[in-house]
Design a protein around this motif. Structure first.
Motif, PDB file in Angstrom:
ATOM      1  N   LYS A   1      25.965  90.608  38.155  1.00  0.00           N
ATOM      2  CA  LYS A   1      25.803  91.892  37.466  1.00  0.00           C
ATOM      3  C   LYS A   1      24.339  92.320  37.387  1.00  0.00           C
ATOM      4  O   LYS A   1      23.999  93.441  37.738  1.00  0.00           O
ATOM      5  N   CYS A   2      23.452  91.440  36.936  1.00  0.00           N
ATOM      6  CA  CYS A   2      22.063  91.869  36.723  1.00  0.00           C
ATOM      7  C   CYS A   2      21.086  91.197  37.685  1.00  0.00           C
ATOM      8  O   CYS A   2      19.901  91.498  37.659  1.00  0.00           O
ATOM      9  N   ASN A   3      21.561  90.250  38.497  1.00  0.00           N
ATOM     10  CA  ASN A   3      20.742  89.541  39.497  1.00  0.00           C
ATOM     11  C   ASN A   3      19.756  88.542  38.924  1.00  0.00           C
ATOM     12  O   ASN A   3      18.850  88.090  39.606  1.00  0.00           O
ATOM     13  N   TYR A   4      19.892  88.225  37.662  1.00  0.00           N
ATOM     14  CA  TYR A   4      19.019  87.202  37.069  1.00  0.00           C
ATOM     15  C   TYR A   4      19.347  85.845  37.698  1.00  0.00           C
ATOM     16  O   TYR A   4      20.496  85.561  38.006  1.00  0.00           O
ATOM     17  N   GLU A   5      18.309  85.022  37.911  1.00  0.00           N
ATOM     18  CA  GLU A   5      18.524  83.704  38.538  1.00  0.00           C
ATOM     19  C   GLU A   5      18.765  82.657  37.445  1.00  0.00           C
ATOM     20  O   GLU A   5      17.865  82.356  36.672  1.00  0.00           O
ATOM     21  N   ASN A   6      19.953  82.135  37.407  1.00  0.00           N
ATOM     22  CA  ASN A   6      20.303  81.125  36.401  1.00  0.00           C
ATOM     23  C   ASN A   6      20.277  79.736  37.024  1.00  0.00           C
ATOM     24  O   ASN A   6      20.772  79.568  38.139  1.00  0.00           O
ATOM     25  N   PRO A   7      19.722  78.744  36.313  1.00  0.00           N
ATOM     26  CA  PRO A   7      19.759  77.384  36.877  1.00  0.00           C
ATOM     27  C   PRO A   7      21.185  76.843  36.880  1.00  0.00           C
ATOM     28  O   PRO A   7      21.933  77.081  35.942  1.00  0.00           O
TER      29      PRO A   7
ATOM     30  N   GLU B   1      30.562  82.950  42.669  1.00  0.00           N
ATOM     31  CA  GLU B   1      30.210  84.363  42.820  1.00  0.00           C
ATOM     32  C   GLU B   1      28.693  84.527  42.912  1.00  0.00           C
ATOM     33  O   GLU B   1      28.200  85.477  43.490  1.00  0.00           O
TER      34      GLU B   1
ATOM     35  N   GLN C   1      26.854  83.595  46.710  1.00  0.00           N
ATOM     36  CA  GLN C   1      27.371  84.169  47.955  1.00  0.00           C
ATOM     37  C   GLN C   1      26.287  84.592  48.940  1.00  0.00           C
ATOM     38  O   GLN C   1      26.455  84.500  50.135  1.00  0.00           O
TER      39      GLN C   1
ATOM     40  N   MET D   1      19.454  77.883  42.214  1.00  0.00           N
ATOM     41  CA  MET D   1      19.669  78.927  41.215  1.00  0.00           C
ATOM     42  C   MET D   1      20.950  79.687  41.536  1.00  0.00           C
ATOM     43  O   MET D   1      21.334  79.803  42.698  1.00  0.00           O
TER      44      MET D   1
ATOM     45  N   LYS E   1      22.740  83.347  41.074  1.00  0.00           N
ATOM     46  CA  LYS E   1      22.384  84.733  40.746  1.00  0.00           C
ATOM     47  C   LYS E   1      23.534  85.429  40.035  1.00  0.00           C
ATOM     48  O   LYS E   1      24.662  85.377  40.498  1.00  0.00           O
TER      49      LYS E   1
END
Lengths: 60, 663
Positions: A36-42, A15, A18, A31, A33
């Motif tokens: 919900k909040c668009n934070y970039e997670n590794p 998800e 995309q 990363m 994303k």
């Protein structure tokens, strides 16, 4: 499933990647994303996933 | 976006949707475990698509329960049937247009009283509801007791206690879905006067609606435009009388309508949970609860933030990472042992001086490019990302967003802008892209400008902290200058750039002890990504420097820039660092670091150089993304503005320090 490091939202890795095809940094940032909040997670490295999968199988 | 259509034949008892499957819709606040329940019910085969006419994504899947297939729809988070955000609007559209056979309302057991208000709304609207009280394990840990069977009895719907993360309650939910048989809808009454008003409006409604008349009357009173349009379409000539009656009732309660509805729902919920819910006399506040409260209150949150920054950034990244570890790796291992050996080897093997210069010379690929990347940048980004991942995993960032929300509003942003700002400390280029997720164009422009001006990337920040670690005074001067410019430029930008102000609210995830495996994995991934990105660029920069040296081009560039560099009181050797700061900000900072090591900069010059380089023009990658996101004109204007501010600040700071002699 992975958990967003910012808002704590649980989501599937796919998800969060995309929109990557249209990104100019595509292929480079690794990363994921949060939808919900668009934070970039590794993302979790491939070998970590393999090791976790191995232990999961062993515990079954 | 489709409007809430009139009632179709979809709620005839146990109807089936067009594809033959009964529909199950999951609703609830964000972060209550809807998506986990969705995944547990549906497994891997899901489709994600934008809801028609919106950018809101909706996930659909199929659950097989006792050999029957159900279509399961996971809706975006919603707080009420009266929508405010686009996500909530889509959630309501799904409830009303998708003809659900079962609506599963997932709530957080720890916030039972607050979340049951929406359950009341769903029941009141005549929807076929199953209530899942999730996160029971955490509630029990806090000493909260919930009598699930009694709650079900009082609400008149099936209620299941669950802990989705531990798969507790899954079987009961599946059984409840397969055996679902809607009973008569329980009525929850508001006070008599209010009930009379609602009934008066409801009795005037003659159309056939998917929602109960009572729910429609309440939404009309709350000035729900979409519902009003639907009623106008359905009631035809009768609409005017309804509209007049609604206006009259609303006017009578003009000062407190929304408050009245919410207070009365609260009273209803209080009545329901009276014997259902029990909490210890004194709520057990764990350390994480206390830390969470301290971190969002300005009185305690700001000192806590300063402590975190001082020990985490200054001491750990600046003094330890960029000082101790770099000293060991770069000075002792690379400069002391590896470089002399490789230089000798290359000089012996390669006979051409020009190639020797390229590989192991003053700006050599190995002696400078690899040394900068491995010896200086790597330990700094490692310590920075370790610190960053610990904060991230603890759940501190959303609290930081709430803490700074009020200050950010003054500079035209909201707490939401903490996301690009925080990511900017990792990489400003990526953070500039993330600004597109801010709500208004105004916010995006201000955030892009502030990122370009005052947010140093991880390696640059680490190197600058290391430069400043020799003198605490210079650190405070640097921090004061950058913070002051960040707020001042933001303050004026917010007044110059037109646009709407935005609201910010978010559900706080629990604060917790960072998990070692998470922290190490995230640190490793970020370090790997960063290192793989900078290494080729640093090698390329070394080649350019080598070319500049052999063609004497850099000597000319240094001459051109010399008046500017002199004006801010720096030696001409720093010119190269600034030129390459535009190529890569961290490369420029590494150049300054090198100059300091060689004893070419005193404390005043280091402070001026650190302030100027922090504020200096964005690196080329960031500039390209700025151009892509905001357009060439805006990017060029921002680049020019940032350059003037950077060198202007450097000039005035140098004058101030020379005049006052405080450093």
């Amino acid at each position: 499933m992975m958990r967003c490091g910012f808002c704590g939202y649980d989501f599937e890795e796919k998800e969060g990647i995309q929109g990557c095809k249209n990104c100019p940094m595509s292929g480079g940032c690794k990363m994921i994303k949060c939808p919900k909040c668009n934070y970039e997670n590794p993302s979790e490295p491939f070998w970590v996933k393999k090791v976790k999968g191995f232990f999961k199988e062993a515990n079954k | 976006m489709t409007l809430l259509g009139k009632k179709q034949k979809c709620h005839a008892a146990q109807s089936v949707s067009f594809n033959g499957k009964r529909k199950v819709v999951l609703v609830g606040n964000p972060n209550v475990g809807k998506s986990v329940l969705f995944n547990v019910l549906t497994g891997a085969y899901v489709t994600v698509s934008n809801y028609p006419g919106t950018s809101v994504e909706v996930t659909r899947g199929v659950a097989i329960i006792e050999e029957e297939q159900f279509e399961v729809i996971d809706t975006p988070g919603m707080y009420s049937l009266m929508p405010i955000t686009e996500e909530e609007r889509v959630g309501r559209e799904i409830l009303l247009n998708e003809c659900p056979d079962i609506v599963i309302h997932v709530i957080d057991a720890r916030n039972l009283e607050r979340m049951l208000a929406m359950t009341i709304q769903l029941i009141e609207a005549g929807l076929p509801v199953i209530l899942v009280v999730n996160i029971m394990d955490e509630a029990e840990r806090l000493g909260l007791g919930i009598n699930i069977p009694l709650l079900g009895e009082k609400l008149g719907i099936p209620v299941i206690g669950a802990a989705m993360a531990k798969k507790r309650g899954v079987e009961e939910i599946r059984k409840s879905i397969s055996g679902f048989n809607p009973k008569e809808i329980r009525q929850f009454n508001y006070n008599k006067k209010f009930e009379d008003d609602i009934t008066e409006i409801a009795l005037m409604l003659k159309g056939d609606y998917r929602l109960s008349r009572k729910a429609i009357a309440l939404l009309l009173m709350q000035k729900d435009n979409e519902i009003a349009e639907l009623i106008e379409e359905q009631e035809g000539a009768g609409y005017q009388a309804i509209d007049e009656l609604v206006r009259e009732k609303v006017f009578e309660r003009r000062e407190s309508l929304h408050m009245d509805i919410s207070m009365q729902r609260r009273e209803i919920v209080k009545g329901i949970i009276k014997d259902v819910f029990s909490a210890p006399e004194r709520r057990r506040f764990t350390l994480s609860d206390k830390l969470s409260n301290w971190s969002v209150s300005p009185l305690t949150g700001i000192p806590l933030l300063l402590i975190v920054l001082y020990f985490g950034l200054y001491q750990f990244v600046g003094v330890f990472g960029a000082g101790t570890v770099v000293d060991l790796l770069e000075k002792k291992l690379i400069e002391g042992m590896f470089n002399p050996w490789i230089t000798e080897t290359v000089n012996n093997v390669v006979p051409w001086e020009i190639i020797q210069e390229l590989i192991v010379g003053e700006y050599g690929i190995i002696t400078m490019g690899v040394r900068y990347a491995v010896g200086i940048i790597l330990p700094i980004v490692a310590t920075f990302f370790l610190f960053f991942s610990m904060l991230e995993d603890s759940g501190y960032f959303p609290r930081l967003a709430l803490l700074v929300d009020r200050v950010f509003k003054k500079i035209g942003l909201s707490g939401r802008a903490v996301i690009p700002m925080v990511l900017g400390f990792g990489c400003d280029t990526m953070a500039t892209m993330v600004t597109r997720t801010l709500e208004t164009v105004r916010e995006r422009i201000i955030a892009t400008l502030l990122l370009a001006l005052a947010i140093p990337c991880s390696a640059q920040l680490g190197l600058i902290l290391s430069l400043l670690s020799k003198s605490q005074g210079s650190f405070f001067v640097w921090a004061g200058c950058v913070l002051m410019l960040f707020l001042t430029v933001g303050f004026f930008a917010a007044r110059v750039i037109p646009g709407d102000k935005t609201m910010f609210y978010m559900e706080l995830p629990p604060m917790r002890m960072p998990q070692l495996s998470n922290v190490l994995t995230k640190t490793y991934t970020r370090m790997q990504w960063y290192f793989m990105e900078i290494l080729p660029l640093f090698i390329f920069a070394s080649v350019l420097l080598w070319l500049g040296k052999i063609t004497h081009f850099f000597e000319k560039m240094v001459e051109w820039f010399n008046p500017v560099i002199n004006a801010i009181g720096l030696p001409k050797e720093t010119t190269v660092a600034f030129i390459f700061g535009f190529f890569r900000r961290d490369y420029g900072a590494a150049g300054l670091f090198d100059l300091q090591e060689k004893g070419l900069l005193d404390v005043r010059q280091i402070t001026v150089a650190a302030v100027t380089l922090t504020l200096f023009v964005p690196c080329i990658a960031q500039f390209l993304i700025m151009k892509k996101e905001r357009g060439l004109k805006t990017a060029l204007m921002m680049g020019l503005f940032v350059s003037v501010i950077a060198f202007g600040s450097g000039y005035f700071l140098n004058k101030l320090l020379v005049t006052t002699g405080i450093l």
